[in-house]
Design a protein around this motif. Structure first.
Motif, PDB file in Angstrom:
ATOM      1  N   GLN A 145       0.830  -1.191   0.000  1.00 48.50           N
ATOM      2  CA  GLN A 145       0.000   0.000   0.000  1.00 48.50           C
ATOM      3  C   GLN A 145       0.872   1.252   0.000  1.00 48.50           C
ATOM      4  OE1 GLN A 145      -2.651   0.138   3.301  1.00 48.50           O
ATOM      5  NE2 GLN A 145      -3.779   1.928   2.544  1.00 48.50           N
ATOM      6  N   GLY A 146       0.611   2.154  -0.903  1.00 46.71           N
ATOM      7  CA  GLY A 146       1.338   3.406  -0.950  1.00 46.71           C
ATOM      8  C   GLY A 146       2.574   3.357  -1.832  1.00 46.71           C
ATOM      9  N   VAL A 147       2.859   2.202  -2.439  1.00 44.05           N
ATOM     10  CA  VAL A 147       4.040   2.137  -3.299  1.00 44.05           C
ATOM     11  C   VAL A 147       3.835   3.063  -4.492  1.00 44.05           C
ATOM     12  CG1 VAL A 147       3.152   0.153  -4.550  1.00 44.05           C
ATOM     13  CG2 VAL A 147       5.582   0.606  -4.586  1.00 44.05           C
ATOM     14  N   SER A 148       4.881   3.797  -4.850  1.00 41.51           N
ATOM     15  CA  SER A 148       4.761   4.787  -5.917  1.00 41.51           C
ATOM     16  C   SER A 148       4.811   4.127  -7.279  1.00 41.51           C
ATOM     17  CB  SER A 148       5.895   5.810  -5.810  1.00 41.51           C
ATOM     18  OG  SER A 148       7.126   5.209  -6.112  1.00 41.51           O
ATOM     19  N   ALA A 149       4.288   4.808  -8.259  1.00 39.84           N
ATOM     20  CA  ALA A 149       4.299   4.288  -9.630  1.00 39.84           C
ATOM     21  C   ALA A 149       5.707   4.124 -10.143  1.00 39.84           C
ATOM     22  CB  ALA A 149       3.502   5.233 -10.534  1.00 39.84           C
ATOM     23  N   SER A 150       6.611   5.023  -9.721  1.00 38.05           N
ATOM     24  CA  SER A 150       7.991   4.931 -10.201  1.00 38.05           C
ATOM     25  C   SER A 150       8.647   3.629  -9.756  1.00 38.05           C
ATOM     26  CB  SER A 150       8.807   6.123  -9.707  1.00 38.05           C
ATOM     27  OG  SER A 150       8.859   6.134  -8.291  1.00 38.05           O
ATOM     28  N   ILE A 151       8.315   3.157  -8.542  1.00 33.05           N
ATOM     29  CA  ILE A 151       8.865   1.890  -8.070  1.00 33.05           C
ATOM     30  C   ILE A 151       8.224   0.733  -8.814  1.00 33.05           C
ATOM     31  CG2 ILE A 151       9.047   0.367  -6.057  1.00 33.05           C
ATOM     32  CD1 ILE A 151       9.231   2.855  -4.322  1.00 33.05           C
ATOM     33  N   GLU A 152       6.910   0.828  -9.040  1.00 33.12           N
ATOM     34  CA  GLU A 152       6.230  -0.226  -9.769  1.00 33.12           C
ATOM     35  C   GLU A 152       6.818  -0.420 -11.159  1.00 33.12           C
ATOM     36  OE1 GLU A 152       2.147   1.018  -9.661  1.00 33.12           O
ATOM     37  OE2 GLU A 152       1.703  -0.253  -7.928  1.00 33.12           O
ATOM     38  N   ASP A 153       7.343   0.663 -11.740  1.00 30.39           N
ATOM     39  CA  ASP A 153       7.867   0.606 -13.094  1.00 30.39           C
ATOM     40  C   ASP A 153       9.273   0.018 -13.170  1.00 30.39           C
ATOM     41  OD1 ASP A 153       5.547   1.738 -13.997  1.00 30.39           O
ATOM     42  OD2 ASP A 153       6.358   3.788 -14.076  1.00 30.39           O
ATOM     43  N   VAL A 154       9.950  -0.185 -12.032  1.00 31.21           N
ATOM     44  CA  VAL A 154      11.319  -0.684 -12.040  1.00 31.21           C
ATOM     45  C   VAL A 154      11.305  -2.202 -11.894  1.00 31.21           C
ATOM     46  CG1 VAL A 154      13.555  -0.641 -10.892  1.00 31.21           C
ATOM     47  CG2 VAL A 154      12.203   1.453 -11.066  1.00 31.21           C
ATOM     48  N   GLU A 155      11.751  -2.876 -12.936  1.00 29.89           N
ATOM     49  CA  GLU A 155      11.773  -4.333 -12.912  1.00 29.89           C
ATOM     50  C   GLU A 155      12.850  -4.837 -11.951  1.00 29.89           C
ATOM     51  OE1 GLU A 155      12.311  -8.087 -16.037  1.00 29.89           O
ATOM     52  OE2 GLU A 155      12.310  -6.008 -16.748  1.00 29.89           O
ATOM     53  N   GLY A 156      12.531  -5.867 -11.193  1.00 32.45           N
ATOM     54  CA  GLY A 156      13.503  -6.483 -10.312  1.00 32.45           C
ATOM     55  C   GLY A 156      13.552  -5.923  -8.919  1.00 32.45           C
ATOM     56  N   VAL A 157      12.648  -5.001  -8.583  1.00 30.29           N
ATOM     57  CA  VAL A 157      12.607  -4.401  -7.252  1.00 30.29           C
ATOM     58  C   VAL A 157      11.491  -5.053  -6.430  1.00 30.29           C
ATOM     59  CG1 VAL A 157      12.113  -2.292  -5.974  1.00 30.29           C
ATOM     60  CG2 VAL A 157      13.582  -2.209  -7.982  1.00 30.29           C
ATOM     61  N   THR A 158      11.785  -5.356  -5.187  1.00 29.97           N
ATOM     62  CA  THR A 158      10.800  -5.915  -4.275  1.00 29.97           C
ATOM     63  C   THR A 158      10.495  -4.905  -3.183  1.00 29.97           C
ATOM     64  OG1 THR A 158      11.577  -8.175  -4.656  1.00 29.97           O
ATOM     65  CG2 THR A 158      10.286  -7.790  -2.659  1.00 29.97           C
ATOM     66  N   TYR A 159       9.225  -4.594  -2.994  1.00 27.80           N
ATOM     67  CA  TYR A 159       8.819  -3.618  -2.002  1.00 27.80           C
ATOM     68  C   TYR A 159       8.537  -4.322  -0.682  1.00 27.80           C
ATOM     69  CZ  TYR A 159       6.705   0.715  -0.331  1.00 27.80           C
ATOM     70  OH  TYR A 159       6.431   1.859   0.363  1.00 27.80           O
ATOM     71  N   ILE A 160       9.204  -3.894   0.391  1.00 26.73           N
ATOM     72  CA  ILE A 160       9.069  -4.496   1.716  1.00 26.73           C
ATOM     73  C   ILE A 160       8.098  -3.672   2.547  1.00 26.73           C
ATOM     74  CG2 ILE A 160      10.272  -5.153   3.838  1.00 26.73           C
ATOM     75  CD1 ILE A 160      11.082  -6.865   1.473  1.00 26.73           C
ATOM     76  N   VAL A 161       7.030  -4.312   3.047  1.00 21.25           N
ATOM     77  CA  VAL A 161       6.042  -3.595   3.850  1.00 21.25           C
ATOM     78  C   VAL A 161       6.020  -4.064   5.300  1.00 21.25           C
ATOM     79  CG1 VAL A 161       4.578  -3.080   1.880  1.00 21.25           C
ATOM     80  CG2 VAL A 161       4.223  -5.215   3.144  1.00 21.25           C
TER      81      VAL A 161
END
Length: 287
Positions: A5-21
């Motif tokens: 929740q709250g992850v930015s579009a710029s992060i979503e667009d970067v392949e290979g990145v995992t968002y830790i919540v």
């Protein structure tokens, strides 16, 4: 990739990145309790170490240490994207977390963190290092990681081939040491003398053809500018305040001082190292 929740579009667009919540996520266990030297020593042991900042992380990769993972604040990601394309980063997880999650993971409020972990390489022995070097620096009981980092950076700048550390010296790959050295500590071979081999390691260096100069502010010591620089030389430095042990002084071939104003007690050990390295490396015509 995993998103939260709250992850930015710029992060979503970067392949290979995992968002830790979730701060308890085991994938970021490498980054816990960063300010506790004792905890970090037990966690890292001889397996891995940490780097902090864009330049030190680049130097980690350049040094041949195999990367484990990266942990970034979202605002650090854009600049890090080109690094992710390096071949050495293939398969290395890159984690991104918001400030609140990062603070819980690392144990304090690290502003916009940029961290990486990498596997340690085996250290050479003192004998191995002395057989391949002309210029060494020997550190006895240095317990300030920033001073060790400054000395490592100066070593790279002035052509020192390697570092020998006493059994009681700080871990040369502590996070602050890597950061202060701008990652250069990873490009200077480091050998740690065994407890049973200290200060006898200095005699071993002498047997290998090294002169060993013990740096001291003692007025009775020989002026650095008056010393003839031998082909093989090891500069021996002690901790701030206490200096070198008498046994270490006795095991060195010369006691050497940097001439400074009589109104000043001594120099910071990192500054003293850099001055000495510059003097011994100056062109022959300037001596």
């Amino acid at each position: 990739m995993s998103t939260g929740q709250g992850v930015s579009a710029s992060i979503e667009d970067v392949e290979g990145v995992t968002y830790i919540v979730d701060p308890s996520d085991p994938r970021v266990d490498d980054y816990r309790e960063l300010n506790s030297i004792a905890v970090r020593a037990e966690m890292e042991a001889d397996e891995y170490f940490m780097g902090e900042g864009y330049v030190p992380i680049d130097r980690m990769i350049d040094s041949g240490h195999r990367m484990r993972s990266v942990l970034l604040h979202p605002k650090r990601l854009k600049r890090f994207v080109p690094t992710m394309s390096r071949p050495e980063m293939a398969g290395v997880p890159v984690y991104v977390a918001d400030q609140a999650v990062l603070a819980e993971v690392v144990g304090f409020n690290m502003d916009r963190c940029c961290l990486a972990s990498a596997f340690r390489l085996p250290m050479p022995t003192v004998a191995e290092l002395s057989s391949t070097s002309q210029r060494l620096v020997v550190l006895e009981a240095l317990n300030d990681d920033q001073n060790v980092g400054a000395i490592a950076r100066a070593s790279r700048a002035f052509g020192i081939d390697g570092i020998v550390i006493s059994p009681t010296c700080n871990d040369p790959y502590q996070r602050r040491t890597v950061r202060v050295s701008m990652g250069e500590i990873l490009h200077v071979p480091v050998a740690r003398a065994d407890t049973k081999d200290w200060p006898d390691a200095l005699y071993r260096l002498r047997s290998a053809g090294f002169e060993t100069w013990a740096l001291t502010p003692d007025a009775a010591a020989v002026d650095l500018w008056d010393m003839d620089v031998p082909d093989r030389l090891a500069i021996v430095l002690g901790a701030e305040g206490h200096g070198l042990e008498p046994e270490t002084m006795g095991a060195s071939t010369h006691r050497v001082r940097i001439p400074i104003s009589t109104g000043v007690d001594s120099l910071n050990v990192g500054h003293a190292a850099a001055i000495t390295f510059a003097v011994i490396g100056r062109p022959t015509r300037a001596r």
